[in-house]
Design a protein around this motif. Structure first.
Motif, PDB file in Angstrom:
ATOM      1  N   GLU A  75     -10.879  -6.560  65.217  1.00  0.00           N
ATOM      2  CA  GLU A  75     -10.058  -6.766  64.021  1.00  0.00           C
ATOM      3  C   GLU A  75      -9.665  -5.434  63.397  1.00  0.00           C
ATOM      4  O   GLU A  75      -8.531  -5.249  62.937  1.00  0.00           O
ATOM      5  CB  GLU A  75     -10.790  -7.635  63.005  1.00  0.00           C
ATOM      6  N   GLY A  78      -6.535  -3.849  65.039  1.00  0.00           N
ATOM      7  CA  GLY A  78      -5.232  -4.461  64.870  1.00  0.00           C
ATOM      8  C   GLY A  78      -4.499  -4.708  66.170  1.00  0.00           C
ATOM      9  O   GLY A  78      -3.322  -5.075  66.167  1.00  0.00           O
ATOM     10  N   GLU A  79      -5.197  -4.527  67.301  1.00  0.00           N
ATOM     11  CA  GLU A  79      -4.583  -4.739  68.611  1.00  0.00           C
ATOM     12  C   GLU A  79      -4.442  -6.245  68.874  1.00  0.00           C
ATOM     13  O   GLU A  79      -5.437  -6.976  68.890  1.00  0.00           O
ATOM     14  CB  GLU A  79      -5.435  -4.101  69.707  1.00  0.00           C
ATOM     15  N   GLU A  80      -3.239  -6.689  69.110  1.00  0.00           N
ATOM     16  CA  GLU A  80      -2.951  -8.106  69.284  1.00  0.00           C
ATOM     17  C   GLU A  80      -3.743  -8.709  70.435  1.00  0.00           C
ATOM     18  O   GLU A  80      -4.203  -9.853  70.367  1.00  0.00           O
ATOM     19  CB  GLU A  80      -1.447  -8.300  69.507  1.00  0.00           C
ATOM     20  N   TRP A  83      -7.367  -9.141  68.996  1.00  0.00           N
ATOM     21  CA  TRP A  83      -7.521  -9.925  67.768  1.00  0.00           C
ATOM     22  C   TRP A  83      -6.158 -10.504  67.396  1.00  0.00           C
ATOM     23  O   TRP A  83      -5.462 -10.014  66.517  1.00  0.00           O
ATOM     24  CB  TRP A  83      -8.062  -9.051  66.630  1.00  0.00           C
ATOM     25  N   PRO A  84      -5.760 -11.579  68.103  1.00  0.00           N
ATOM     26  CA  PRO A  84      -4.413 -12.131  67.918  1.00  0.00           C
ATOM     27  C   PRO A  84      -4.159 -12.569  66.480  1.00  0.00           C
ATOM     28  O   PRO A  84      -5.063 -13.041  65.788  1.00  0.00           O
ATOM     29  CB  PRO A  84      -4.395 -13.332  68.864  1.00  0.00           C
ATOM     30  N   ASP A  85      -2.915 -12.439  66.056  1.00  0.00           N
ATOM     31  CA  ASP A  85      -2.533 -12.936  64.727  1.00  0.00           C
ATOM     32  C   ASP A  85      -2.620 -14.451  64.676  1.00  0.00           C
ATOM     33  O   ASP A  85      -2.957 -15.020  63.636  1.00  0.00           O
ATOM     34  CB  ASP A  85      -1.104 -12.493  64.392  1.00  0.00           C
ATOM     35  N   ASN A  86      -2.314 -15.099  65.790  1.00  0.00           N
ATOM     36  CA  ASN A  86      -2.370 -16.556  65.844  1.00  0.00           C
ATOM     37  C   ASN A  86      -3.819 -17.026  65.760  1.00  0.00           C
ATOM     38  O   ASN A  86      -4.647 -16.660  66.595  1.00  0.00           O
ATOM     39  CB  ASN A  86      -1.721 -17.053  67.138  1.00  0.00           C
ATOM     40  N   LEU A  87      -4.140 -17.812  64.759  1.00  0.00           N
ATOM     41  CA  LEU A  87      -5.520 -18.237  64.514  1.00  0.00           C
ATOM     42  C   LEU A  87      -6.120 -18.978  65.698  1.00  0.00           C
ATOM     43  O   LEU A  87      -7.268 -18.742  66.086  1.00  0.00           O
ATOM     44  CB  LEU A  87      -5.568 -19.118  63.263  1.00  0.00           C
ATOM     45  N   GLN A  89      -5.219 -18.911  68.940  1.00  0.00           N
ATOM     46  CA  GLN A  89      -5.428 -18.012  70.075  1.00  0.00           C
ATOM     47  C   GLN A  89      -6.665 -17.152  69.860  1.00  0.00           C
ATOM     48  O   GLN A  89      -7.448 -16.925  70.789  1.00  0.00           O
ATOM     49  CB  GLN A  89      -4.202 -17.118  70.273  1.00  0.00           C
ATOM     50  N   ARG A  90      -6.844 -16.688  68.644  1.00  0.00           N
ATOM     51  CA  ARG A  90      -8.002 -15.850  68.325  1.00  0.00           C
ATOM     52  C   ARG A  90      -9.295 -16.641  68.461  1.00  0.00           C
ATOM     53  O   ARG A  90     -10.266 -16.168  69.055  1.00  0.00           O
ATOM     54  CB  ARG A  90      -7.859 -15.296  66.910  1.00  0.00           C
TER      55      ARG A  90
END
Length: 206
Positions: A75, A78-80, A83-87, A89-90
């Motif tokens: 987190e 900030g690397e997608e 730690w994906p932005d999509n809840l 997927q994360r």
């Protein structure tokens, strides 16, 4: 400044070192635990009163428990991919950290500690057999998942793969008879294309 405490051949330390490398982060590494000692000295116990490794310092912030460290670093970066932005997927990737701890840790100790760290004359092979049976059950679950997706984390390599891979690497390199799990084997071959995995995880078994 990031500082990681922990001996480099510890499974729990390997995964943190691996993620640090994947994220191209600058950090100080202090070998601690096992032959290196330090983990029961007052300084270390002031950081982690459990006396276990790894332990991470991020300036004045201190964190222990390897999976918590993985989540924090992912987190923080900030690397997608990690730690994906999509809840959803994360969460789908993150669940493998808990699955690994709850499912693989005990059989790993039963198999690895007995076959690698216990003198042959003192080995209880019934413990190994129990660990092997548990591993095969869990690897069958993992193999079925990997039949539907490229990585545990989804279509991209991510944090879920790191937690499992340190156990899987030992499993595949031990001199044991294994059942065939073709999707897991394909995934393991993919891991070996990652320089950080080869550097941090594929160390001599000891």
């Amino acid at each position: 400044m990031l500082t990681l405490w922990g001996r480099e051949n510890s499974s729990n330390v390997k995964k943190v070192l691996w993620l640090l490398d994947e994220l191209n982060l600058t950090f100080q590494h202090i070998n601690a635990g096992g032959v290196y000692g330090k983990n029961h000295e007052p300084l270390y116990l002031s950081l982690n009163p459990n006396g276990l490794v790894p332990c991470l310092q991020d300036d004045d912030f201190v964190l222990w428990e390897s999976n918590a460290i993985l989540r924090y670093l992912a987190e923080r970066s900030g690397e997608e991919a990690f730690w994906p932005d999509n809840l959803q997927q994360r969460a789908a990737a993150d669940k493998w950290l808990d699955w690994c701890s709850n499912s693989l840790t005990v059989p790993f100790r039963q198999v690895f500690l007995t076959l690698v760290r216990t003198p042959e004359a003192e080995r209880d092979m019934s413990v190994v057999a129990a660990g092997m049976a548990a591993f095969e059950k869990y690897w069958a679950i993992a193999d079925a998942v990997l039949a539907k997706q490229k990585w545990f984390s989804g279509e991209q390599f991510g944090i879920g793969d790191i937690a499992i891979a340190c156990y899987a690497d030992t499993w595949f390199r031990l001199d044991i008879e294994r059942q065939s799990h073709p999707n897991l084997e394909r995934w393991y071959q993919q891991l070996q294309q990652r320089p950080a995995f080869c550097k941090r995880v594929m160390l001599p078994l000891s």
